[in-house]
Motif scaffolding. Structure first.
Motif, mmCIF file in Angstrom:
data_model
loop_
_atom_site.group_PDB
_atom_site.id
_atom_site.type_symbol
_atom_site.label_atom_id
_atom_site.label_comp_id
_atom_site.label_asym_id
_atom_site.label_seq_id
_atom_site.Cartn_x
_atom_site.Cartn_y
_atom_site.Cartn_z
ATOM 1 N N ALA A 32 121.625 -47.300 -22.652
ATOM 2 C CA ALA A 32 120.636 -46.230 -22.757
ATOM 3 C C ALA A 32 119.247 -46.789 -23.023
ATOM 4 O O ALA A 32 118.251 -46.341 -22.427
ATOM 5 C CB ALA A 32 121.037 -45.269 -23.876
ATOM 6 N N ILE A 47 117.381 -39.986 -19.083
ATOM 7 C CA ILE A 47 118.475 -40.914 -19.364
ATOM 8 C C ILE A 47 119.776 -40.239 -18.938
ATOM 9 O O ILE A 47 119.955 -39.040 -19.183
ATOM 10 C CB ILE A 47 118.557 -41.249 -20.871
ATOM 11 C CG1 ILE A 47 117.202 -41.708 -21.413
ATOM 12 C CG2 ILE A 47 119.639 -42.295 -21.134
ATOM 13 C CD1 ILE A 47 116.719 -43.019 -20.859
ATOM 14 N N ALA A 58 120.221 -39.990 -25.012
ATOM 15 C CA ALA A 58 121.341 -40.569 -24.273
ATOM 16 C C ALA A 58 122.548 -39.645 -24.356
ATOM 17 O O ALA A 58 122.867 -39.129 -25.428
ATOM 18 C CB ALA A 58 121.699 -41.933 -24.845
#
Length: 255
Positions: free
Chosen positions: A116, A67, A107
């Motif tokens: 996210a 991410i 995230a």
């Protein structure tokens, strides 16, 4: 309704001791164990050649962020496309692969949670599809907030899978994360159709019989939910790994 098997999450160095302690299977950790660094990529560890396992844990290393402020999907796909075929060489057909990997799926600060989660949805689909191509099944593991800021409970995992219409990805019920999240055990029953694997430990993530966590109630709740699959010990072991595993397995079978 009995569970199908009891196992333990561990590495290659302790595999023989685990079987000597009476487990039905070993759930090897993937990163730096089943697969090891090789140049800029990964290769299968020699310790696992010729062996087959029904489940695996720790899918992605923290050094591979999945991410980011911008999508990391291409990097995620490259990692999955390299690692899942390696796992397929040492996995039983349909083996489970637990997608916890808290650091990888965290995230970064400044990224909106909605964005996210959308990125994570793409990554979970990519993992599911790469796993399926290798004859494996990915399982999404909720993790406590000390390990990741995305998907911290069974309820959140279920809502996430529904919101992004992700099918074919069961949820791992892990007592350690359930306790730290303060999630009621009844959540397992509420989301029974999605439970695909289970991890267990006692207080402080120690071996069974050393704490006051509701591990017996956890097993009973899994049964009420209709789960009859495998249950893996995931503990912080002390100096006598084999004896501690043996004591845990004896309690599991008695329960």
């Amino acid at each position: 309704m009995p569970f199908s098997a009891f196992g333990v999450i561990t590495d290659a160095a302790r595999t023989d001791a685990a079987f000597a302690a009476g487990v039905d299977y070993v759930e090897p950790t993937i990163v730096d164990n089943v697969v090891v660094p090789h140049g800029e990529g990964w290769r299968l560890s020699d310790a696992y050649r010729g062996k087959r396992h029904p489940s695996f844990a720790v899918l992605a290393p923290g050094s591979v962020p999945l991410i980011g402020m911008e999508s990391r999907l291409d990097e995620a796909r490259r990692y999955f496309d390299e690692v899942f075929p390696l796992l397929g060489e040492v996995a039983e057909p349909g083996a489970k692969v637990v997608f916890g990997s808290g650091r990888s799926r965290t995230a970064p600060d400044g990224l909106a949670k909605e964005a996210a989660l959308a990125q994570l949805a793409d990554v979970v689909r990519a993992a599911r599809d790469a796993a399926a191509a290798a004859g494996l099944r990915v399982m999404l593991e909720p993790l406590n907030t000390g390990e990741t800021n995305l998907i911290n409970s069974i309820g959140e995992a279920s809502d996430f899978l529904d919101a992004f219409e992700i099918d074919g990805v069961p949820i791992v019920a892990d007592l350690y994360h359930i306790v730290l999240a303060g999630e009621p055990l009844e959540s397992i029953v509420d989301h029974a159709a999605k439970i695909g694997h289970a991890h267990i430990a006692d207080g402080g993530r120690r071996y069974l019989g050393t704490g006051d966590w509701p591990w017996r109630e956890f097993l009973a709740t899994l049964r009420r939910a209709g789960y009859d699959g495998s249950v893996s010990l995931e503990c912080n072991w002390g100096d006598d790994f084999e004896s501690e595993v043996r004591a845990s397995v004896e309690l599991l079978r008695a329960a």
